[in-house]
Motif scaffolding. Sequence first.
Motif, short mmCIF file in Angstrom:
data_model
loop_
_atom_site.label_atom_id
_atom_site.label_comp_id
_atom_site.label_asym_id
_atom_site.label_seq_id
_atom_site.Cartn_x
_atom_site.Cartn_y
_atom_site.Cartn_z
N UNK A 252 0.83 -1.20 0.00
CA UNK A 252 0.00 0.00 0.00
C UNK A 252 0.86 1.26 0.00
N UNK A 253 0.36 2.29 -0.66
CA UNK A 253 0.99 3.60 -0.63
C UNK A 253 -0.10 4.65 -0.62
N UNK A 254 0.19 5.82 -0.06
CA UNK A 254 -0.80 6.88 0.02
C UNK A 254 -0.17 8.20 -0.38
N UNK A 255 -0.92 9.02 -1.10
CA UNK A 255 -0.45 10.31 -1.58
C UNK A 255 -1.45 11.38 -1.12
N UNK A 256 -0.96 12.45 -0.52
CA UNK A 256 -1.82 13.54 -0.09
C UNK A 256 -2.29 14.34 -1.30
N UNK A 257 -3.55 14.73 -1.27
CA UNK A 257 -4.12 15.53 -2.35
C UNK A 257 -4.36 16.96 -1.87
N UNK A 265 -7.77 14.73 2.24
CA UNK A 265 -8.05 13.92 1.06
C UNK A 265 -6.77 13.28 0.58
N UNK A 266 -6.87 11.99 0.24
CA UNK A 266 -5.68 11.24 -0.16
C UNK A 266 -6.03 10.26 -1.27
N UNK A 267 -5.03 9.85 -2.00
CA UNK A 267 -5.14 8.78 -2.98
C UNK A 267 -4.45 7.56 -2.40
N UNK A 268 -5.22 6.51 -2.19
CA UNK A 268 -4.68 5.25 -1.66
C UNK A 268 -4.46 4.30 -2.83
N UNK A 269 -3.28 3.66 -2.86
CA UNK A 269 -2.93 2.75 -3.95
C UNK A 269 -2.64 1.38 -3.36
N UNK A 270 -3.25 0.36 -3.95
CA UNK A 270 -3.03 -1.04 -3.51
C UNK A 270 -2.34 -1.80 -4.62
N UNK A 271 -1.31 -2.54 -4.27
CA UNK A 271 -0.56 -3.34 -5.26
C UNK A 271 -0.58 -4.80 -4.86
N UNK A 272 -1.01 -5.65 -5.80
CA UNK A 272 -0.99 -7.09 -5.56
C UNK A 272 0.44 -7.58 -5.50
N UNK A 273 0.78 -8.30 -4.46
CA UNK A 273 2.18 -8.71 -4.24
C UNK A 273 2.61 -9.80 -5.21
N UNK A 287 -10.51 14.20 9.89
CA UNK A 287 -9.26 14.47 10.59
C UNK A 287 -8.23 13.44 10.14
N UNK A 288 -6.94 13.74 10.31
CA UNK A 288 -5.91 12.80 9.84
C UNK A 288 -6.04 11.43 10.49
N UNK A 289 -5.86 10.38 9.69
CA UNK A 289 -5.89 9.01 10.19
C UNK A 289 -4.67 8.27 9.63
N UNK A 290 -4.20 7.24 10.31
CA UNK A 290 -3.04 6.50 9.80
C UNK A 290 -3.39 5.65 8.59
N UNK A 291 -2.38 5.22 7.86
CA UNK A 291 -2.57 4.38 6.68
C UNK A 291 -3.29 3.09 7.04
N UNK A 292 -2.99 2.54 8.20
CA UNK A 292 -3.63 1.27 8.60
C UNK A 292 -5.15 1.40 8.67
N UNK A 293 -5.65 2.58 9.04
CA UNK A 293 -7.09 2.78 9.11
C UNK A 293 -7.70 2.81 7.72
#
Length: 412
Positions: A252-257, A265-273, A287-293
Amino acid sequence: MGRIAGRFARYEPRLRAQRLVLGLLSDLPRKNCWTIAEWAGEAGPHGMQHLLCRAIWDADAVRDDVREYVVEHLHDEAAVLVVDETGDVKKGTHTVGVHRQYTGTAGRIENSQVAVYLVYAGVRGHAAVDRELYIPRSWTCDPDRCRVAGLGEDTVFATKPELARTMIERFLDAGHHVGWVTGDEVYGGNPKLRAALEERGVGHVLAVACSAEVATRAGKFRADVLAAKVPKRAWQKLSAGRGAKGQRFYDWAVIDLAEPTPGRRQLLIRRNRTTGELAYYRCFSPRPVPLTELVRVAGSRWRVEETFQAEKGLAGLDEHQVRRYPSWTRWVTLAMLAHAFLAVVRADEHARHPGPADLVPLSCNEIQRLFITAVVQPLHDMAHRLGWSHWRRRHQARSRTSHYRRQAATQT
């Protein structure tokens, strides 16, 4: 059944509704008015058909009872609302909402009926709490066709995201709180739905297409273009939740928008391993939340597939043989109630009796088998079985005669 008893003005339809729900929970290979009526010990299917077609009771009020039942027993402060549609392949053109359209059930464009469902998913379990039938434009542009199918002549076309918005707002207006909503690209690609959720302070993790454009501080980019710019160190291996074969790990990776309005607002990206396939999600949180959430919410979307599988396999959600809209709403609402019962019993059993480590916890399938076998398994004598055989053959004879007459009239 006591929760919905007050929705019926008369004793007879209330009792028959109970029999129908028990029939939906039975082990019948096919579930419709005919098979359930025979299973329940009735002399013919007309009573069940009357319950769905003409009896006086409010299916929307029962739907609200199902919602309250599910939220009360499966309540979870971290619960997620999952929105998705499912289709039933149908023949002919007279069944309400039927149109040639794509359905994931068949994986292609088919003559089908599509409905959007809202599923409440928490740590204790998951069940559908609302439903809306998708009515294509070919229907809403034909008032006479709508009237024959039991729809109002003023029925207007509504997209699937608009139906989702209606159900989510109905859930919130009933006084319930939920922090997150998730869904697939059909809903993530709709800016009006996203804006409505943000206006009410509800976070969302909604899938979007790779071609979706998002705004960053460096300008607007396609989602797949941004994914190509993510450095290797930015990817994190996280589980999207437990599946049938263990934890579902992805990168997983996340980019702030960059957005001028409040919230994050963020763009969350999922990559199949294994395959490297990418999936994209537009995310909003007050409000800000961690990537795990964000990953937890994105992984909750699989719950809707499990709900559809259980409702169809255990409660006959897709086995209705009705054509008009009121009958459809009544059947699917009672099917939702039947599945909700299994989900609640499962949650209570897991909480009260965790069980030894060498036993798999009770599933909805196993609860259904135990309930029907131990509590409500009906026993019928030979006269009842022969009577139903006689009724079926007489009905088939009438149908055959009718088909032959229609065919002869067409050929002449």
